[in-house]
Design a protein around this motif. Structure first.
Motif, PDB file in Angstrom:
ATOM      1  N   ILE A   1      20.579  86.285   0.541  1.00 26.68           N
ATOM      2  CA  ILE A   1      19.767  86.012  -0.642  1.00 26.68           C
ATOM      3  C   ILE A   1      18.883  84.782  -0.511  1.00 26.68           C
ATOM      4  CG2 ILE A   1      21.285  87.177  -2.273  1.00 26.68           C
ATOM      5  CD1 ILE A   1      22.754  84.592  -2.715  1.00 26.68           C
ATOM      6  N   GLY A   2      18.818  84.195   0.673  1.00 25.40           N
ATOM      7  CA  GLY A   2      17.975  83.021   0.852  1.00 25.40           C
ATOM      8  C   GLY A   2      17.823  82.686   2.318  1.00 25.40           C
TER       9      GLY A   2
ATOM     10  N   GLY B   1      13.894  86.540  -0.873  1.00 26.06           N
ATOM     11  CA  GLY B   1      14.017  85.956  -2.201  1.00 26.06           C
ATOM     12  C   GLY B   1      13.181  84.706  -2.347  1.00 26.06           C
ATOM     13  N   ALA B   2      13.335  84.058  -3.490  1.00 29.04           N
ATOM     14  CA  ALA B   2      12.617  82.818  -3.758  1.00 29.04           C
ATOM     15  C   ALA B   2      13.259  81.670  -2.989  1.00 29.04           C
ATOM     16  CB  ALA B   2      12.642  82.529  -5.261  1.00 29.04           C
TER      17      ALA B   2
ATOM     18  N   GLU C   1      10.144  85.047  -0.085  1.00 33.70           N
ATOM     19  CA  GLU C   1      10.127  84.867   1.363  1.00 33.70           C
ATOM     20  C   GLU C   1      11.028  85.873   2.068  1.00 33.70           C
ATOM     21  OE1 GLU C   1       9.591  80.027   1.579  1.00 33.70           O
ATOM     22  OE2 GLU C   1      11.597  80.851   1.291  1.00 33.70           O
ATOM     23  N   LEU C   2      10.511  86.451   3.131  1.00 32.61           N
ATOM     24  CA  LEU C   2      11.289  87.341   3.987  1.00 32.61           C
ATOM     25  C   LEU C   2      11.549  86.613   5.302  1.00 32.61           C
ATOM     26  CD1 LEU C   2      12.508  90.125   4.746  1.00 32.61           C
ATOM     27  CD2 LEU C   2      10.198  90.810   5.478  1.00 32.61           C
ATOM     28  N   PHE C   3      12.812  86.367   5.590  1.00 34.78           N
ATOM     29  CA  PHE C   3      13.206  85.693   6.828  1.00 34.78           C
ATOM     30  C   PHE C   3      14.026  86.652   7.687  1.00 34.78           C
ATOM     31  CE2 PHE C   3      11.592  82.005   4.973  1.00 34.78           C
ATOM     32  CZ  PHE C   3      11.724  80.902   5.817  1.00 34.78           C
ATOM     33  N   ILE C   4      13.770  86.641   8.988  1.00 35.26           N
ATOM     34  CA  ILE C   4      14.490  87.509   9.925  1.00 35.26           C
ATOM     35  C   ILE C   4      14.937  86.679  11.113  1.00 35.26           C
ATOM     36  CG2 ILE C   4      14.323  89.525  11.449  1.00 35.26           C
ATOM     37  CD1 ILE C   4      12.134  90.604   9.577  1.00 35.26           C
TER      38      ILE C   4
END
Length: 326
Positions: free
Chosen positions: A249-250, A263-264, A298-301
């Motif tokens: 979630i973050g 997420g934000a 934001e999408l983080f991978i």
């Protein structure tokens, strides 16, 4: 100066000093209640202090911040909230919806600012986002509403997945918000041909047991929860031990080794809430200050984690990522 004149001046000073001091501006106190520990809240507090500085406030100089931490023991929140209310602060920062509900039960008059709310209307914290109406306002990260989209991203990243464990924290939100979130998750899972195994986690101490029950799943999905955010280090470790792709979630989860997050920026919401502090200290009422919503998600991978797990992240998903950790 003659002794008689000196004594007269000294007597005048003694007579008027208390009045002079009483007329000095009182340094406002700001209560700050968090569900985590001091160490776990360090980055959030740093962001909050940064935000205060942007408006010219310095702790110990022109404001005094009274900090209370529940150390992930939800049952302590009412006592800590009552303690802060007893200090008669100018306002109280309740870091999330859990903390806000505890403070809400202790005061209906002291302004309450919540930097990280899930669904403030359904949780009974405000009447509406545009007109909160009571003594609570702040920011929402729209976490519950993002659950279907995050599940769709999971299916996109793992097209062959058919079984997903979803961890949720029963105390994170009101029963209405929680049930709505579960209903939306189950509907989305059905559309995506995913079998969703819902696993309730009551406290950080229950994480080990929760993960032991989901070892055979294809992935683990986190519902938004302050408790999960605080315990993110342990959650990432447990997922890694079971070689389970973790959808969180973050970005803080992905930075620790989770596979994907969307997420934000939760930490930055703590900085942004300083704007509410400034308005309220200057006389504004929480009832008239709209709840702010994120303008960016934001999408983080984590590609390093993907390679460790033998997962090929689709190029289309990588292209949409705000950051890829390699």
């Amino acid at each position: 100066m003659q002794r008689r004149e000196f004594l007269a001046l000294a007597g005048l000073a003694a007579t008027w000093s208390p009045l002079v001091w009483a007329q000095q501006p009182r340094v406002p106190r700001i209560g700050f209640l968090t569900t985590g520990s001091v160490e776990q809240t360090r980055t959030s507090m740093a962001a909050f202090y940064k935000g205060l500085g942007e408006y010219g406030y310095v702790d110990g100089k022109n404001v005094i911040v009274e900090f209370r931490a529940a150390d992930s023991k939800v049952e302590r929140l009412p006592t800590l909230a009552s303690d802060l209310v007893g200090l008669n602060p100018a306002l109280i920062i309740a870091q999330n919806s859990l903390a806000a509900r505890a403070v809400q039960q202790s005061t209906k008059s002291i302004p309450i600012i919540v930097p990280v709310m899930g669904d403030p209307v359904e949780d009974g914290l405000v009447a509406s986002l545009a007109r909160p109406g009571g003594n609570i306002t702040g920011l929402t990260f729209i976490g519950p509403q993002l659950v279907p989209k995050r599940l769709a991203q999971l299916k996109e990243a793992l097209p062959m997945a058919s079984q997903v464990a979803a961890l949720w924290h029963p105390a994170a939100y009101s029963k209405v918000t929680t049930q709505n979130m579960i209903n939306e998750a189950e509907s989305a899972a059905k559309r995506l041909n995913l079998r969703l195994q819902l696993v309730a986690v009551q406290s950080p101490d229950g994480l080990n047991q929760a993960f032991s029950t989901i070892a055979g799943e294809h992935a683990v999905f986190l519902f938004p929860s302050p408790m999960f955010f605080v315990a993110r280090g342990r959650i990432v470790e447990l997922a890694a031990e079971l070689r389970l792709p973790l959808f969180a979630i973050g970005k803080e989860f992905v930075q620790l080794g989770a596979l994907v997050s969307y997420g934000a920026d939760i930490i930055d919401l703590n900085r942004l809430c300083a704007g509410y502090v400034d308005k309220i200290l200057k006389g504004a009422k929480p009832a008239d200050l709209p709840v702010e919503q994120p303008t960016n998600y934001e999408l983080f991978i984590n590609l390093k984690t993907a390679k460790t797990l033998g997962i090929d992240i689709p190029a289309a998903l990588l292209a949409r990522a705000d950051e890829v950790i390699e």
